[in-house]
Scaffold this motif. Structure first.
Motif, short mmCIF file in Angstrom:
data_model
loop_
_atom_site.label_atom_id
_atom_site.label_comp_id
_atom_site.label_asym_id
_atom_site.label_seq_id
_atom_site.Cartn_x
_atom_site.Cartn_y
_atom_site.Cartn_z
N MET A 20 0.77 -1.30 0.00
CA MET A 20 0.03 0.07 -0.04
C MET A 20 0.71 1.46 -0.11
O MET A 20 0.22 2.59 0.08
N TYR A 21 2.12 1.14 -0.03
CA TYR A 21 2.96 2.40 0.17
C TYR A 21 3.55 2.77 -1.23
O TYR A 21 3.94 1.57 -2.08
N THR A 22 3.94 4.02 -1.59
CA THR A 22 4.73 4.55 -2.39
C THR A 22 5.99 4.90 -1.83
O THR A 22 6.22 5.44 -1.12
N VAL A 23 7.12 3.96 -2.33
CA VAL A 23 8.38 4.14 -1.50
C VAL A 23 9.48 4.79 -2.72
O VAL A 23 9.50 4.44 -3.89
N THR A 24 10.14 5.69 -2.25
CA THR A 24 11.24 6.49 -2.81
C THR A 24 12.71 6.13 -2.10
O THR A 24 12.97 6.94 -1.12
N LYS A 56 18.29 3.12 2.16
CA LYS A 56 17.05 4.28 3.12
C LYS A 56 15.96 4.60 2.00
O LYS A 56 16.47 4.90 0.97
N ALA A 57 14.93 4.91 2.60
CA ALA A 57 13.82 5.25 1.55
C ALA A 57 12.82 5.97 2.37
O ALA A 57 12.70 5.96 3.73
N THR A 58 12.03 6.89 1.62
CA THR A 58 10.81 7.34 2.12
C THR A 58 9.72 6.61 1.65
O THR A 58 9.68 6.15 0.79
N TYR A 59 8.43 6.84 2.43
CA TYR A 59 7.23 6.04 2.06
C TYR A 59 5.99 7.08 2.42
O TYR A 59 6.13 7.93 3.33
N MET A 60 4.92 6.77 1.69
CA MET A 60 3.64 7.30 2.03
C MET A 60 2.52 6.54 1.17
O MET A 60 2.81 5.82 0.49
N SER A 61 1.35 6.81 1.61
CA SER A 61 0.23 6.27 0.66
C SER A 61 -0.86 7.32 0.61
O SER A 61 -0.74 8.37 1.23
N ALA A 62 -1.90 7.05 -0.15
CA ALA A 62 -2.81 8.11 -0.29
C ALA A 62 -3.76 8.31 1.03
O ALA A 62 -4.01 9.58 1.36
#
Length: 138
Positions: A20-24, A56-62
């Protein structure tokens, strides 16, 4: 089909979606090699090197648009990504298809209008981007 042998500092390309995450990724996505053999003065990657990858990454979701942080690891290689018949100290890692990856949150993503995300590890995929185009197996 022949696959290129993966060498030190070859790039990794991860899918953007982990469950469910968008990962960068926020740092270079590379694999470090520990094989004894070399191709063009770079060590070859051998079985086990994939387990040392941690990006290392950042993540978020709707539902949680304020990013959190975490790390991406390789959870397992595909069957066509190990050349068991070509060895340095261990079977060589080759381009192959796609490996399985895991994103593990460390600080939660949040929503200004609601609670923080209950961070849970999410699966994704990735592939190797070979830098050398000289040695193949298969």
């Amino acid at each position: 089909m022949s696959n290129f042998v993966i060498v030190d500092n070859d790039m990794l390309q991860f899918g953007v979606t982990f469950g469910m995450y968008t990962v960068t990724p926020i740092e270079p996505c590379m694999i470090k090699a520990s094989g004894i053999a070399q191709i063009m003065n770079k060590k070859v990657c051998v079985s086990g090197d994939e387990k040392k990858v941690s990006i290392k990454a950042t993540y978020m979701s709707a539902a949680y648009p304020t990013p959190g942080t975490g790390s991406i690891t390789i959870s397992s290689l595909a069957a066509d990504q190990l050349a068991n018949f070509a060895k340095s100290t261990m079977p060589l890692i080759v381009t192959g298809s796609q490996f399985s990856a895991l994103f593990t949150p460390q600080s939660p993503a949040s929503n200004p209008q609601g609670p923080e995300a209950g961070p849970s590890p999410q699966t994704g995929t990735g592939k190797f981007i070979n830098s050398q185009m000289f040695v193949t197996t298969g």
